[in-house]
Design a protein around this motif. Structure first.
Motif, mmCIF file in Angstrom:
data_model
loop_
_atom_site.group_PDB
_atom_site.id
_atom_site.type_symbol
_atom_site.label_atom_id
_atom_site.label_comp_id
_atom_site.label_asym_id
_atom_site.label_seq_id
_atom_site.Cartn_x
_atom_site.Cartn_y
_atom_site.Cartn_z
ATOM 1 N N LYS A 63 0.827 -1.200 0.000
ATOM 2 C CA LYS A 63 0.000 0.000 0.000
ATOM 3 C C LYS A 63 0.869 1.260 0.000
ATOM 4 N N ALA A 64 1.916 1.276 0.797
ATOM 5 C CA ALA A 64 2.812 2.445 0.846
ATOM 6 C C ALA A 64 3.496 2.659 -0.500
ATOM 7 N N ALA A 65 3.914 1.565 -1.143
ATOM 8 C CA ALA A 65 4.567 1.671 -2.453
ATOM 9 C C ALA A 65 3.596 2.203 -3.503
ATOM 10 N N SER A 66 2.343 1.756 -3.432
ATOM 11 C CA SER A 66 1.321 2.232 -4.359
ATOM 12 C C SER A 66 1.074 3.729 -4.157
ATOM 13 N N MET A 272 9.452 5.696 4.707
ATOM 14 C CA MET A 272 8.573 4.667 5.276
ATOM 15 C C MET A 272 8.832 3.308 4.640
ATOM 16 N N LEU A 273 8.977 3.293 3.315
ATOM 17 C CA LEU A 273 9.254 2.037 2.622
ATOM 18 C C LEU A 273 10.605 1.448 3.041
ATOM 19 N N GLN A 274 11.595 2.302 3.222
ATOM 20 C CA GLN A 274 12.897 1.817 3.678
ATOM 21 C C GLN A 274 12.795 1.225 5.075
ATOM 22 N N SER A 275 12.032 1.873 5.939
ATOM 23 C CA SER A 275 11.840 1.366 7.300
ATOM 24 C C SER A 275 11.114 0.026 7.293
ATOM 25 N N LEU A 276 10.122 -0.088 6.428
ATOM 26 C CA LEU A 276 9.399 -1.360 6.319
ATOM 27 C C LEU A 276 10.304 -2.461 5.774
ATOM 28 N N SER A 296 7.530 1.415 14.550
ATOM 29 C CA SER A 296 6.931 2.455 15.397
ATOM 30 C C SER A 296 7.706 3.764 15.331
ATOM 31 N N ALA A 297 9.023 3.684 15.227
ATOM 32 C CA ALA A 297 9.842 4.899 15.251
ATOM 33 C C ALA A 297 9.969 5.565 13.882
ATOM 34 N N ASN A 298 9.989 4.765 12.818
ATOM 35 C CA ASN A 298 10.334 5.317 11.507
ATOM 36 C C ASN A 298 9.283 5.148 10.423
ATOM 37 N N ALA A 299 8.202 4.461 10.720
ATOM 38 C CA ALA A 299 7.199 4.216 9.677
ATOM 39 C C ALA A 299 5.791 4.649 10.074
ATOM 40 N N SER A 300 5.404 4.382 11.296
ATOM 41 C CA SER A 300 4.002 4.561 11.673
ATOM 42 C C SER A 300 3.524 6.013 11.611
ATOM 43 N N ALA A 301 4.427 6.958 11.789
ATOM 44 C CA ALA A 301 4.003 8.368 11.805
ATOM 45 C C ALA A 301 3.993 9.012 10.426
ATOM 46 N N ARG A 302 4.615 8.371 9.453
ATOM 47 C CA ARG A 302 4.813 9.038 8.167
ATOM 48 C C ARG A 302 3.520 9.395 7.429
ATOM 49 N N PRO A 303 2.523 8.510 7.358
ATOM 50 C CA PRO A 303 1.298 8.897 6.639
ATOM 51 C C PRO A 303 0.630 10.136 7.227
ATOM 52 N N MET A 304 0.571 10.231 8.551
ATOM 53 C CA MET A 304 -0.057 11.393 9.171
ATOM 54 C C MET A 304 0.830 12.632 9.065
ATOM 55 N N ASN A 327 -2.934 4.097 4.893
ATOM 56 C CA ASN A 327 -1.566 3.718 5.244
ATOM 57 C C ASN A 327 -1.327 3.785 6.749
ATOM 58 N N ASP A 328 -1.894 4.794 7.371
ATOM 59 C CA ASP A 328 -1.757 4.933 8.824
ATOM 60 C C ASP A 328 -2.368 3.736 9.543
ATOM 61 N N SER A 329 -3.565 3.346 9.141
ATOM 62 C CA SER A 329 -4.232 2.200 9.779
ATOM 63 C C SER A 329 -3.453 0.912 9.568
ATOM 64 N N LEU A 330 -2.951 0.713 8.347
ATOM 65 C CA LEU A 330 -2.222 -0.521 8.040
ATOM 66 C C LEU A 330 -0.905 -0.626 8.810
ATOM 67 N N VAL A 331 -0.149 0.462 8.853
ATOM 68 C CA VAL A 331 1.155 0.386 9.521
ATOM 69 C C VAL A 331 0.984 0.209 11.024
ATOM 70 N N ARG A 332 -0.048 0.792 11.577
ATOM 71 C CA ARG A 332 -0.301 0.620 13.006
ATOM 72 C C ARG A 332 -0.766 -0.807 13.314
ATOM 73 N N LEU A 333 -1.535 -1.380 12.408
ATOM 74 C CA LEU A 333 -1.964 -2.773 12.578
ATOM 75 C C LEU A 333 -0.763 -3.703 12.515
ATOM 76 N N ALA A 334 0.098 -3.510 11.534
ATOM 77 C CA ALA A 334 1.287 -4.364 11.406
ATOM 78 C C ALA A 334 2.164 -4.246 12.644
ATOM 79 N N GLY A 335 2.357 -3.023 13.116
ATOM 80 C CA GLY A 335 3.170 -2.836 14.311
ATOM 81 C C GLY A 335 2.564 -3.504 15.524
ATOM 82 N N ALA A 336 1.248 -3.440 15.647
ATOM 83 C CA ALA A 336 0.569 -4.046 16.793
ATOM 84 C C ALA A 336 0.686 -5.567 16.776
#
Length: 344
Positions: A63-66, A272-276, A296-304, A327-336
């Motif tokens: 999703k982030a790449a898209s 964000m993609l590099q962090s992922l 959490s430190a390098n990806a989750s905040a980027r969409p917002m 993207n925000d919802s997805l990255v937070r879900l993955a982190g959780a």
């Protein structure tokens, strides 16, 4: 809690997803979690939480790449529009020079050939382009209407200049003309064009019907002090060109702001993609805590970060609010989900 659900996470794909999402309540919406993961073939076939977590990171990465691709497309398309509008600003400056020198035909040719089609060229490019987003459709529409109105008034002025009878008609109010052609109509209203500002505007706009919407014409011109103070059609025409030039210059600034802000967002999503990618390496090596920290430190905040920039930026436009939210919802879900593994 993660240990308690471990046995459930090996029962089957739907059970793994259901149990994983149940363990994330209330921090993650259960229905959203189940819906996203169940729609992914890899997550649906996962036999444990590690498989679900890996799938969630992959979903987020895709999703982030898209989104990054769409941002890049939009930057390219807006940059092209920036070129269109830059040329339009130059053309309108040339129109004003010709107009002030009394070269009305040159002014008419310049505005019709190099200005009137520009806003819609930009609009079509954005609407039909790869990004499929048009954050300045309103501005394009407004500029199109203004440029066509200014061009029409200049053409009306040319009619007057070609038929000096209008000067005589101003002193012969009993003279009757048949309204059988645009030229005769234009000449017929000439006496009214010297009566007063509102009469000048009303008569000018009436002469442009039906090619120009009368109410729009009167509304735009009456709101401009220079047009309202004009005592003849030449003054109204000059004001119309100036109104158009001001609006075009304003749109050009908005486009510049958007390109700058989207360029910053492109940087956010690139990071964000590099962090992922780094998180996937850590995850594959079993370094779940490192993966969790990287997300959490390098990806989750980027969409917002992107969303806030666009919402509060100089352009005051956010055509990516949906993508940023997803993207925000997805990255937070993955982190959780990864955090479930670190707590085991």
């Amino acid at each position: 809690m993660a240990v308690a659900i471990a046995t459930d996470l090996a029962v089957g794909s739907s059970s793994v997803i259901n149990a994983t999402c149940m363990a994330l309540k209330p921090l993650q919406p259960y229905d959203y979690c189940v819906g996203v993961l169940s729609a992914d073939p890899v997550a649906a076939t996962a036999t444990d939480v590690r498989g679900v977590a890996a799938a969630a990171v992959n979903i987020t990465t895709v999703k982030a790449a898209s989104t990054l691709r769409v941002i890049s497309y939009l930057i390219d398309e807006l940059t092209t529009c920036h070129g269109y509008y830059t040329n339009m600003v130059k053309s309108l400056a040339d129109v004003l020079i010709d107009f002030d020198a009394g070269r009305f035909k040159n002014a008419s040719l310049e505005i019709s050939a190099n200005a009137t089609g520009v806003p819609m060229d930009c609009d079509v490019l954005l609407f039909e382009g790869n990004a499929h987003k048009d954050p300045i459709t309103q501005e394009n529409g407004e500029n199109d209407l203004l440029a066509r109105l200014a061009s029409a008034i200049i053409d009306l002025l040319i009619m007057f200049s070609s038929h000096n009878k209008s000067a005589v008609l101003a002193f012969q109010p009993t003279y009757k003309l048949k309204r059988t052609s645009p030229i005769l109509l234009a000449v017929d209203i000439a006496p009214a064009l010297a009566v007063g500002s509102s009469s000048v505007i009303n008569a000018t706009c009436a002469a442009l019907k039906p090619l120009q919407p009368y109410d729009y014409c009167v509304g735009v011109l009456s709101a401009d002090p220079a047009a309202a103070a004009a005592t003849d059609v030449r003054g109204v025409a000059a004001a119309a060109v100036n109104i158009t030039a001001v609006k075009v210059a304003s749109t050009l600034r908005v486009i510049s702001y958007l390109v700058d802000e989207f360029t910053t967002c492109r940087g956010y999503y690139t990071n964000m993609l590099q962090s992922l990618a780094d998180a996937r390496v850590d995850f594959g090596a079993g370094r779940f805590e490192n993966a969790s920290f990287g997300i959490s430190a390098n990806a989750s905040a980027r969409p917002m970060d992107c969303d806030i920039l666009l919402f509060e930026g100089n352009a005051h436009k956010d055509p990516f609010t949906k993508e940023n939210g997803e993207n925000d919802s997805l990255v937070r879900l993955a982190g959780a989900i990864i955090d479930l593994l670190t707590s085991k």
